[in-house]
Design an enzyme around this catalytic site. Structure first.
Site, mmCIF file in Angstrom:
data_model
loop_
_atom_site.group_PDB
_atom_site.id
_atom_site.type_symbol
_atom_site.label_atom_id
_atom_site.label_comp_id
_atom_site.label_asym_id
_atom_site.label_seq_id
_atom_site.Cartn_x
_atom_site.Cartn_y
_atom_site.Cartn_z
ATOM 1 N N LYS A 98 -1.643 -17.340 -13.006
ATOM 2 C CA LYS A 98 -2.908 -18.018 -12.712
ATOM 3 C C LYS A 98 -2.620 -19.494 -12.423
ATOM 4 C CE LYS A 98 -6.459 -15.353 -15.071
ATOM 5 N NZ LYS A 98 -6.019 -14.185 -14.362
ATOM 6 N N ASP A 132 -2.827 -14.883 -8.933
ATOM 7 C CA ASP A 132 -4.163 -14.346 -9.201
ATOM 8 C C ASP A 132 -5.203 -15.189 -8.463
ATOM 9 O OD1 ASP A 132 -2.951 -12.606 -10.930
ATOM 10 O OD2 ASP A 132 -3.904 -13.381 -12.745
ATOM 11 N N GLN A 161 -10.431 -11.325 -3.297
ATOM 12 C CA GLN A 161 -11.521 -10.619 -3.985
ATOM 13 C C GLN A 161 -12.546 -10.094 -2.976
ATOM 14 O OE1 GLN A 161 -12.225 -14.308 -5.844
ATOM 15 N NE2 GLN A 161 -11.584 -13.651 -7.891
ATOM 16 N N ARG A 182 -2.899 -8.753 -2.807
ATOM 17 C CA ARG A 182 -3.502 -7.813 -3.759
ATOM 18 C C ARG A 182 -5.013 -7.856 -3.550
ATOM 19 N NH1 ARG A 182 -3.053 -9.891 -9.260
ATOM 20 N NH2 ARG A 182 -1.023 -8.927 -9.292
ATOM 21 N N LYS A 185 -11.780 -6.124 -6.582
ATOM 22 C CA LYS A 185 -13.217 -6.325 -6.347
ATOM 23 C C LYS A 185 -13.624 -7.744 -6.748
ATOM 24 C CE LYS A 185 -14.509 -1.502 -6.847
ATOM 25 N NZ LYS A 185 -15.403 -0.513 -7.492
ATOM 26 N N ALA A 187 -13.664 -10.457 -10.589
ATOM 27 C CA ALA A 187 -13.995 -10.325 -12.005
ATOM 28 C C ALA A 187 -14.830 -11.472 -12.574
ATOM 29 C CB ALA A 187 -12.699 -10.201 -12.811
ATOM 30 N N LYS A 199 -22.704 -3.176 -5.899
ATOM 31 C CA LYS A 199 -21.388 -2.535 -6.001
ATOM 32 C C LYS A 199 -21.035 -1.769 -4.715
ATOM 33 C CE LYS A 199 -19.219 1.418 -8.313
ATOM 34 N NZ LYS A 199 -17.912 1.240 -7.741
ATOM 35 N N THR A 229 -7.360 -1.494 -8.250
ATOM 36 C CA THR A 229 -8.637 -0.871 -8.627
ATOM 37 C C THR A 229 -8.409 0.371 -9.462
ATOM 38 O OG1 THR A 229 -10.723 0.047 -7.803
ATOM 39 C CG2 THR A 229 -8.766 0.457 -6.456
ATOM 40 N N ARG A 289 -13.749 -10.554 -19.864
ATOM 41 C CA ARG A 289 -13.936 -10.064 -18.491
ATOM 42 C C ARG A 289 -13.709 -8.556 -18.426
ATOM 43 N NH1 ARG A 289 -11.423 -15.081 -17.127
ATOM 44 N NH2 ARG A 289 -9.421 -14.088 -16.746
HETATM 45 C C1 LIG Z 1 -3.596 -5.327 -11.052
HETATM 46 C C2 LIG Z 1 -4.915 -6.028 -11.084
HETATM 47 C C3 LIG Z 1 -4.979 -7.398 -10.897
HETATM 48 C C4 LIG Z 1 -6.197 -8.061 -10.886
HETATM 49 N N1 LIG Z 1 -6.228 -9.387 -10.589
HETATM 50 C C5 LIG Z 1 -7.435 -10.001 -10.436
HETATM 51 C C6 LIG Z 1 -7.528 -11.344 -9.986
HETATM 52 O O1 LIG Z 1 -6.521 -12.012 -9.728
HETATM 53 N N2 LIG Z 1 -8.760 -11.890 -9.842
HETATM 54 C C7 LIG Z 1 -9.922 -11.179 -10.107
HETATM 55 O O2 LIG Z 1 -11.010 -11.729 -9.914
HETATM 56 N N3 LIG Z 1 -9.847 -9.925 -10.565
HETATM 57 C C8 LIG Z 1 -8.652 -9.305 -10.738
HETATM 58 N N4 LIG Z 1 -8.619 -8.015 -11.170
HETATM 59 C C9 LIG Z 1 -9.845 -7.376 -11.716
HETATM 60 C C10 LIG Z 1 -10.718 -6.789 -10.622
HETATM 61 O O3 LIG Z 1 -11.329 -7.808 -9.875
HETATM 62 C C11 LIG Z 1 -11.828 -5.901 -11.227
HETATM 63 O O4 LIG Z 1 -12.649 -6.686 -12.034
HETATM 64 C C12 LIG Z 1 -11.313 -4.741 -12.054
HETATM 65 O O5 LIG Z 1 -10.202 -4.138 -11.460
HETATM 66 C C13 LIG Z 1 -12.434 -3.663 -12.221
HETATM 67 O O6 LIG Z 1 -12.831 -3.207 -10.961
HETATM 68 P P1 LIG Z 1 -12.441 -1.769 -10.366
HETATM 69 O O7 LIG Z 1 -11.924 -1.974 -8.992
HETATM 70 O O8 LIG Z 1 -11.559 -1.028 -11.275
HETATM 71 O O9 LIG Z 1 -13.827 -1.027 -10.138
HETATM 72 P P2 LIG Z 1 -15.098 -0.819 -11.029
HETATM 73 O O10 LIG Z 1 -16.133 -0.257 -10.105
HETATM 74 O O11 LIG Z 1 -15.436 -2.033 -11.815
HETATM 75 O O12 LIG Z 1 -14.614 0.283 -12.042
HETATM 76 C C14 LIG Z 1 -14.304 1.608 -11.630
HETATM 77 C C15 LIG Z 1 -14.018 2.418 -12.873
HETATM 78 O O13 LIG Z 1 -12.794 1.967 -13.463
HETATM 79 C C16 LIG Z 1 -12.896 1.960 -14.858
HETATM 80 N N5 LIG Z 1 -12.761 0.593 -15.340
HETATM 81 C C17 LIG Z 1 -12.830 -0.552 -14.610
HETATM 82 N N6 LIG Z 1 -12.651 -1.626 -15.385
HETATM 83 C C18 LIG Z 1 -12.465 -1.151 -16.636
HETATM 84 C C19 LIG Z 1 -12.251 -1.751 -17.897
HETATM 85 N N7 LIG Z 1 -12.164 -3.084 -18.036
HETATM 86 N N8 LIG Z 1 -12.117 -0.947 -18.963
HETATM 87 C C20 LIG Z 1 -12.194 0.390 -18.868
HETATM 88 N N9 LIG Z 1 -12.399 1.029 -17.694
HETATM 89 C C21 LIG Z 1 -12.549 0.268 -16.609
HETATM 90 C C22 LIG Z 1 -14.259 2.551 -15.207
HETATM 91 O O14 LIG Z 1 -14.120 3.939 -15.380
HETATM 92 C C23 LIG Z 1 -15.071 2.251 -13.975
HETATM 93 O O15 LIG Z 1 -16.126 3.135 -13.797
HETATM 94 C C24 LIG Z 1 -7.402 -7.332 -11.161
HETATM 95 C C25 LIG Z 1 -7.344 -5.953 -11.349
HETATM 96 C C26 LIG Z 1 -6.132 -5.300 -11.310
HETATM 97 C C27 LIG Z 1 -6.112 -3.805 -11.502
#
Ligand SMILES: Cc1cc2nc3c(=O)[nH]c(=O)nc-3n(C[C@H](O)[C@H](O)[C@H](O)COP(=O)(O)OP(=O)(O)OC[C@H]3O[C@@H](n4cnc5c(N)ncnc54)[C@H](O)[C@@H]3O)c2cc1C
Length: 307
Positions: A98, A132, A161, A182, A185, A187, A199, A229, A289
């Site tokens: 970060k 990040d 993002q 990378r 979505k 956070a 969404k 994701t 988060r």
């Molecule tokens: C490798 C990696 C790096 C990342 N780096 C960043 C970054 O630099 N900046 C940034 O803003 N965000 C980052 N994120 C977070 C990202 O933005 C999302 O907030 C996060 O991945 C949840 O979104 P999703 O795509 O899984 O979909 P969502 O629609 O949120 O979730 C889909 C499904 O995944 C599961 N799930 C998702 N999150 C969780 C959780 N916390 N606990 C349990 N189950 C969960 C649930 O079953 C949910 O229904 C990162 C994520 C990953 C995997």
């Protein structure tokens, strides 16, 4: 954005809540679902286990918004040392950093110097350092630092993002570099004029951005994409999208402790997968988060309280 999600994201920046909750054993127990431990050694142990299961890894030492140049330099020192220990472990683990932990709030040049030291050490092992993406006020500076670091080494990637309205334009500007991106979505808590609220619309944007990154022209220019994701239905669509993309051009990325069965399925189907493992003592805003992403995770906190 749901009320609970908004409240959790607001709570993630509350110093008072952090001081109250991080002392409580039940809260610390709940966090352990998402991180193997606070020390680098704990994280490296998890890297070895995942390596045995055919899963690649990424490490991040938790922390953000440091307030002194010494603290930022100490984070860079730690990462340089971590690269040596990763190399000894032979796990091929990459780092995810970060910029506000490397001093971005104190000035761009000092932050770039810190990133440069980490990227130089990582380049010698031919491993990418991922930057990040944090809250929207940091996007311009983050992209500028990425561009300048990318001019010095190909072993640097940046997170984009899909929830930001601006990201499609940012990606178009980066594509000529053949970047490692990378895609996530997003956070953070962002206002409607900055981020897409629904969404379904974020998912659609994610797919459109992914499609640009796997186009033959982008791939031929050297683009690489990590799909960060856990969304099963989106992942199924990404699998269809990448049917003709060589598997060296993309990977799936997930967080430690989330959807283990889906991770196994991807690996057994032959898809490249990396899991991001966090460690360190500064886990409060990061954990809040994670709770906001899936408020059902609060049940784990409550269960841990009842134990
Ligand atoms: C490798 C990696 C790096 C990342 N780096 C960043 C970054 O630099 N900046 C940034 O803003 N965000 C980052 N994120 C977070 C990202 O933005 C999302 O907030 C996060 O991945 C949840 O979104 P999703 O795509 O899984 O979909 P969502 O629609 O949120 O979730 C889909 C499904 O995944 C599961 N799930 C998702 N999150 C969780 C959780 N916390 N606990 C349990 N189950 C969960 C649930 O079953 C949910 O229904 C990162 C994520 C990953 C995997």
């Amino acid at each position: 954005m749901g009320l609970l999600r908004t409240a959790l994201l607001a709570g993630s920046t509350s110093v008072c809540l952090r001081e109250q909750l991080t002392r409580r054993p039940f809260f610390r127990r709940a966090v352990s679902r998402f991180m193997p431990g606070e020390h680098l050694g704990d994280a490296l142990g998890a890297c070895r286990t995942l390596q045995g299961a055919g899963v690649g890894t990424l490490l991040t030492c938790l922390g953000e918004n440091v307030t002194t140049a010494d603290a930022a330099r100490a984070v860079a020192d730690h990462y340089v040392e971590a690269i040596g220990r990763i190399s000894d472990a032979g796990t091929g683990t990459q780092l995810s950093v970060k910029l506000t932990q490397l001093g971005l709030d104190l000035g761009l040049e000092g932050c770039l110097d810190n990133l440069r030291r980490i990227a130089e050490a990582s380049s010698t092992h031919e491993q990418v350092v991922w930057i990040d993406m944090e809250a929207s006020q940091y996007v311009d500076a983050t992209l500028e630092i990425f561009r300048r670091a990318r001019a010095e080494t190909p072993y640097v990637g940046v997170c984009l993002q899909a929830y930001l309205h601006r990201t499609a334009a940012d990606l178009e500007a980066l594509l000529p570099l053949g970047p490692a991106v990378r895609l996530v979505k997003g956070a953070y808590r962002e206002p409607a004029d900055v981020a897409i609220a629904r969404k379904a619309d974020v998912d659609r944007n994610f797919e459109a951005l992914a499609a640009r990154l796997v186009e033959p022209k982008a791939q031929a220019a050297g683009a690489f994409v990590g799909f960060g994701t856990h969304d099963r239905s989106l992942i199924d669509r990404l699998i269809r999208l990448t049917a003709d993309t060589p598997r060296i051009g993309f990977e799936f990325e997930m967080l430690y402790g989330i959807h283990g069965s889906l991770q196994q399925r991807l690996v057994s189907d032959g898809y490249p997968l990396r899991v991001l493992i966090s460690y360190g003592s500064q886990w409060f805003p990061w954990y809040m988060r994670r709770l906001a992403e899936r408020p059902a995770n609060l049940w784990f906190v409550l269960k841990s309280l009842s134990r």
